[in-house]
Design a protein around this motif. Sequence first.
Motif, PDB file in Angstrom:
ATOM      1  N   UNK A 196      33.699  19.137  -7.632  1.00  0.00           N
ATOM      2  CA  UNK A 196      33.064  19.794  -6.546  1.00  0.00           C
ATOM      3  C   UNK A 196      33.009  21.167  -6.757  1.00  0.00           C
ATOM      4  N   UNK A 197      33.892  21.827  -7.807  1.00  0.00           N
ATOM      5  CA  UNK A 197      33.686  23.167  -7.756  1.00  0.00           C
ATOM      6  C   UNK A 197      32.153  23.498  -8.462  1.00  0.00           C
ATOM      7  N   UNK A 198      32.022  22.609  -9.556  1.00  0.00           N
ATOM      8  CA  UNK A 198      30.705  22.724 -10.249  1.00  0.00           C
ATOM      9  C   UNK A 198      29.362  22.570  -9.247  1.00  0.00           C
ATOM     10  N   UNK A 199      29.540  21.533  -8.429  1.00  0.00           N
ATOM     11  CA  UNK A 199      28.469  21.403  -7.549  1.00  0.00           C
ATOM     12  C   UNK A 199      28.307  22.636  -6.663  1.00  0.00           C
ATOM     13  N   UNK A 200      29.441  23.360  -6.063  1.00  0.00           N
ATOM     14  CA  UNK A 200      29.024  24.390  -5.281  1.00  0.00           C
ATOM     15  C   UNK A 200      28.386  25.456  -6.194  1.00  0.00           C
ATOM     16  N   UNK A 201      28.833  25.754  -7.458  1.00  0.00           N
ATOM     17  CA  UNK A 201      28.053  26.560  -8.491  1.00  0.00           C
ATOM     18  C   UNK A 201      26.827  26.263  -8.458  1.00  0.00           C
ATOM     19  N   UNK A 202      26.641  25.182  -8.481  1.00  0.00           N
ATOM     20  CA  UNK A 202      24.959  24.472  -8.795  1.00  0.00           C
ATOM     21  C   UNK A 202      24.146  24.966  -7.695  1.00  0.00           C
ATOM     22  N   UNK A 203      24.665  25.011  -6.405  1.00  0.00           N
ATOM     23  CA  UNK A 203      23.751  25.338  -5.176  1.00  0.00           C
ATOM     24  C   UNK A 203      23.861  26.577  -4.970  1.00  0.00           C
ATOM     25  N   UNK A 204      24.961  27.427  -5.250  1.00  0.00           N
ATOM     26  CA  UNK A 204      24.984  28.779  -5.310  1.00  0.00           C
ATOM     27  C   UNK A 204      23.812  29.524  -6.461  1.00  0.00           C
ATOM     28  N   UNK A 205      23.778  28.886  -7.476  1.00  0.00           N
ATOM     29  CA  UNK A 205      22.816  29.356  -8.443  1.00  0.00           C
ATOM     30  C   UNK A 205      21.325  28.827  -8.078  1.00  0.00           C
ATOM     31  N   UNK A 206      21.213  27.816  -7.648  1.00  0.00           N
ATOM     32  CA  UNK A 206      19.892  27.143  -6.961  1.00  0.00           C
ATOM     33  C   UNK A 206      19.354  28.364  -5.800  1.00  0.00           C
ATOM     34  N   UNK A 207      20.242  28.793  -4.998  1.00  0.00           N
ATOM     35  CA  UNK A 207      19.903  29.628  -3.941  1.00  0.00           C
ATOM     36  C   UNK A 207      19.734  30.776  -4.528  1.00  0.00           C
ATOM     37  N   UNK A 208      20.426  31.376  -5.637  1.00  0.00           N
ATOM     38  CA  UNK A 208      20.040  32.911  -6.118  1.00  0.00           C
ATOM     39  C   UNK A 208      18.924  32.706  -6.789  1.00  0.00           C
TER      40      UNK A 208
ATOM     41  N   UNK B  66      18.487  21.615   1.780  1.00  0.00           N
ATOM     42  CA  UNK B  66      18.652  21.482   0.278  1.00  0.00           C
ATOM     43  C   UNK B  66      20.086  20.672  -0.037  1.00  0.00           C
ATOM     44  N   UNK B  67      20.872  21.370   0.355  1.00  0.00           N
ATOM     45  CA  UNK B  67      22.344  20.731   0.104  1.00  0.00           C
ATOM     46  C   UNK B  67      22.549  19.336   0.574  1.00  0.00           C
ATOM     47  N   UNK B  68      22.215  19.053   1.820  1.00  0.00           N
ATOM     48  CA  UNK B  68      22.290  17.925   2.587  1.00  0.00           C
ATOM     49  C   UNK B  68      21.423  16.870   1.769  1.00  0.00           C
ATOM     50  N   UNK B  69      20.375  17.369   1.229  1.00  0.00           N
ATOM     51  CA  UNK B  69      19.706  16.082   0.498  1.00  0.00           C
ATOM     52  C   UNK B  69      19.976  15.761  -0.793  1.00  0.00           C
ATOM     53  N   UNK B  70      20.454  16.867  -1.423  1.00  0.00           N
ATOM     54  CA  UNK B  70      20.858  16.808  -3.008  1.00  0.00           C
ATOM     55  C   UNK B  70      22.406  16.753  -3.188  1.00  0.00           C
ATOM     56  N   UNK B  71      23.213  17.150  -2.388  1.00  0.00           N
ATOM     57  CA  UNK B  71      24.712  17.159  -2.716  1.00  0.00           C
ATOM     58  C   UNK B  71      25.029  15.924  -3.340  1.00  0.00           C
ATOM     59  N   UNK B  72      24.850  14.562  -3.160  1.00  0.00           N
ATOM     60  CA  UNK B  72      25.432  13.414  -3.702  1.00  0.00           C
ATOM     61  C   UNK B  72      24.904  13.502  -4.931  1.00  0.00           C
ATOM     62  N   UNK B  73      23.732  13.705  -5.455  1.00  0.00           N
ATOM     63  CA  UNK B  73      23.126  13.673  -6.793  1.00  0.00           C
ATOM     64  C   UNK B  73      23.778  14.416  -7.637  1.00  0.00           C
ATOM     65  N   UNK B  74      24.061  15.664  -7.106  1.00  0.00           N
ATOM     66  CA  UNK B  74      24.689  16.823  -7.930  1.00  0.00           C
ATOM     67  C   UNK B  74      25.928  16.367  -8.036  1.00  0.00           C
TER      68      UNK B  74
END
Length: 188
Positions: free
Chosen positions: A42-54, A19-27
């Motif tokens: 960068x900080x917000x991108x990490x937060x986005x993926x953490x929220x997506x996972x959770x 998921x991260x590999x496919x969408x990190x550029x867009x996010x």
Amino acid sequence: MTDIIAHLKQGSETAFKQLVGQWQGMVYNTALGILQNAADAEDVSQEVFMQAYESIGTFKGESQISTWLYRITVTKCLDHLRKKSRKKRWGKVYSLFGQQNELVIDPPDFHHPGVALANKERANLLFRAIARLPDSQKAAFVLHKLEGLSSKEIASAMDASVSSVEGLLHRARQNLRQQLEEYYRNED
């Protein structure tokens, strides 16, 4: 894509990496366009993926995963801007009492990866104007112009109606036109 979602819901680390590999550029690019600061993006991108996972358990599959990630990204960016704005206001209050460590909100040179080197000066001018837009106009404009989303896709990402998104885009264009006209008028 439904396989990734199913695996994510089971807690698969491999699916999360996919998921991260496919969408990190867009996010990241969306966050960078809205926040105009690489470290914040960068900080917000990490937060986005953490929220997506959770919160993957709440993803019903009624929209595309990209739309869901855009929605999380926009929400996180707007939250970040609100927090930064509060800090900036308090920084001004503290400076009245002698503290010299005011926050720098407007970076002197902002570089977006999608801007060609020859257009950097005009792009910096445009991004400074975008930075002065109200947050919701800024988010809608970035999603439309930098990410290429339609009004319908933006409405879904911002959890708003298509007509309100079109209104935001219209007002953003008006505000930008006014700011840029003033700049070019003063350049003559």
